[in-house]
Scaffold this motif. Structure first.
Motif, PDB file in Angstrom:
ATOM      1  N   ASP A  44      40.473  20.768  44.549  1.00 49.07           N
ATOM      2  CA  ASP A  44      40.296  20.118  43.336  1.00 49.07           C
ATOM      3  C   ASP A  44      39.382  20.733  42.615  1.00 49.07           C
ATOM      4  O   ASP A  44      38.830  21.859  42.658  1.00 49.07           O
ATOM      5  N   ARG A  60      43.092  15.029  42.049  1.00 44.76           N
ATOM      6  CA  ARG A  60      44.288  15.268  41.490  1.00 44.76           C
ATOM      7  C   ARG A  60      45.383  14.640  42.369  1.00 44.76           C
ATOM      8  O   ARG A  60      46.426  14.478  41.875  1.00 44.76           O
ATOM      9  N   ILE A  79      42.479  16.772  35.876  1.00 50.73           N
ATOM     10  CA  ILE A  79      42.642  18.241  36.116  1.00 50.73           C
ATOM     11  C   ILE A  79      42.155  18.766  34.789  1.00 50.73           C
ATOM     12  O   ILE A  79      42.482  17.993  33.758  1.00 50.73           O
ATOM     13  N   LEU A 118      48.558  18.936  39.760  1.00 44.45           N
ATOM     14  CA  LEU A 118      48.407  17.474  40.058  1.00 44.45           C
ATOM     15  C   LEU A 118      49.567  17.092  40.722  1.00 44.45           C
ATOM     16  O   LEU A 118      49.339  16.290  41.734  1.00 44.45           O
TER      17      LEU A 118
END
Length: 339
Positions: free
Chosen positions: A33, A155, A221, A234
């Motif tokens: 992430d 995400r 994101i 994502l």
């Protein structure tokens, strides 16, 4: 082709992830992430990220004013904290420098870092210095926090039926970079705002805070490697797909003018250009409208609905009702830049 050239940046990230296991009960989010997340002081989660700016990869010393480079060095890290809805707190600076660098140039870099740090409430608390004979490296580790009462904006949180939203005007930094590298002085002056978007991106920190304060676990994101590439990260994390209609993408007047003059499709820099550091996120329809209004009200930044999350995996693009195929390359270290 070399090993890294074959698997690319993201393939090697997966290799790293598979090599290092984690078992600490304090860790809430590890590799994969925008930030690592672990339990912090009472009422807070701690966020940690790091990002390096490397000469001739991320910047060229002859083209980037050192003050704006300094701002950029910190800003790209603040953007990761923004993508978690958090607040940046402390920074560690690790620089590899050529000994012959001039004091004035270095002072301007530090001044840029200092201004960006003061802007976002960041305190520089340590780091490391090393000499290097080749390309300069400016590496930053940034520590932040987000309130534990809010769900983490990971995400993997996208759900079927969610709307896909983006802040601001993606594609501007990519156009600015092309002007900086290839344009005339007249173009650099005329498209000054696009060039500045490349030189000194503005992290969407307050916009991320609005999303966090909604109290809903949106997927989030920041767009650093290109809209389609970052959206793919994502979607992969959430194991869903998306449908995007190009007519819904935000086109700034400057991007339209630049594309018209260069004879290119104005959607290309939006979809495959990077370095805008806008926030790309998902939210259910009722919340999407609310977030659009609240982010605009609190920050002045426009927010656009550009697509919908669907069950079928993959990313599908439509133009005037017809599915189209567009160059989906974004930035990929080790993969010859674009992948």
């Amino acid at each position: 082709m070399s090993y890294l050239g074959e698997i690319g940046e993201f393939g090697f990230i997966e290799r790293i992830k598979a090599t290092f296991s984690t078992s600490s009960p304090l860790l809430l989010q590890g590799i994969g992430d925008d930030c690592a997340v672990f339990k912090g002081r009472e009422g807070w989660h701690t966020l940690v990220t790091c990002d390096a700016q490397v000469e001739d990869v991320h910047f060229k010393t002859g083209l980037f004013p050192p003050f704006l480079l300094g701002r950029r060095i910190l800003a790209v890290n603040v953007s990761d904290i923004a993508a978690m809805g958090g607040l940046p707190r402390f920074a560690l600076l690790s620089f590899a420098l050529r000994p012959e660098l001039e004091e004035k140039w270095l002072s301007e870099v530090l001044r840029g870092i200092k201004e960006e740090a003061e802007r976002f409430g960041v305190e520089v608390i340590g780091g490391n210095l090393s000499s290097i004979a080749s390309s300069l490296v400016f590496d930053v580790t940034l520590i932040g926090e987000v309130e534990s009462k809010y769900p983490l904006l990971l995400r993997k949180n996208a759900r079927v039926g969610d709307r896909v939203l983006i802040t601001g005007y993606p594609g501007e930094a990519a156009c600015g970079l092309q002007i900086i590298l290839e344009g005339s002085q007249e173009e650099i002056v005329r498209f000054e705002r696009l060039c500045r978007r490349c030189f000194a991106p503005s992290p969407r920190l307050e916009e991320g805070r609005v999303i966090a304060e909604s109290g809903y676990p949106c997927a989030l994101i920041d767009v650093s490697d290109g809209l389609l590439q970052d959206l793919s990260h994502l979607l992969d994390a959430s194991q869903v797909g998306v449908v995007i209609h190009l007519e819904d993408l935000p086109l700034s007047g400057e991007v339209q003018e630049f594309a018209r003059e260069k004879g290119i499709d104005p959607f290309l820099p939006i979809l495959s250009g990077g370095e805008d550091f806008e926030l790309l996120f998902t939210a259910p329809p009722w919340l999407a409208e609310e977030l659009q209004r609240e982010i605009q009200r609190r920050t002045g930044t426009p927010v656009w609905v550009i697509g919908e999350v669907v069950e079928e995996r993959g990313l599908r693009l439509y133009r005037e009702g017809k599915e189209v195929s567009i160059d989906r390359r974004g930035w990929n270290h080790f993969g010859r830049g674009r992948a």
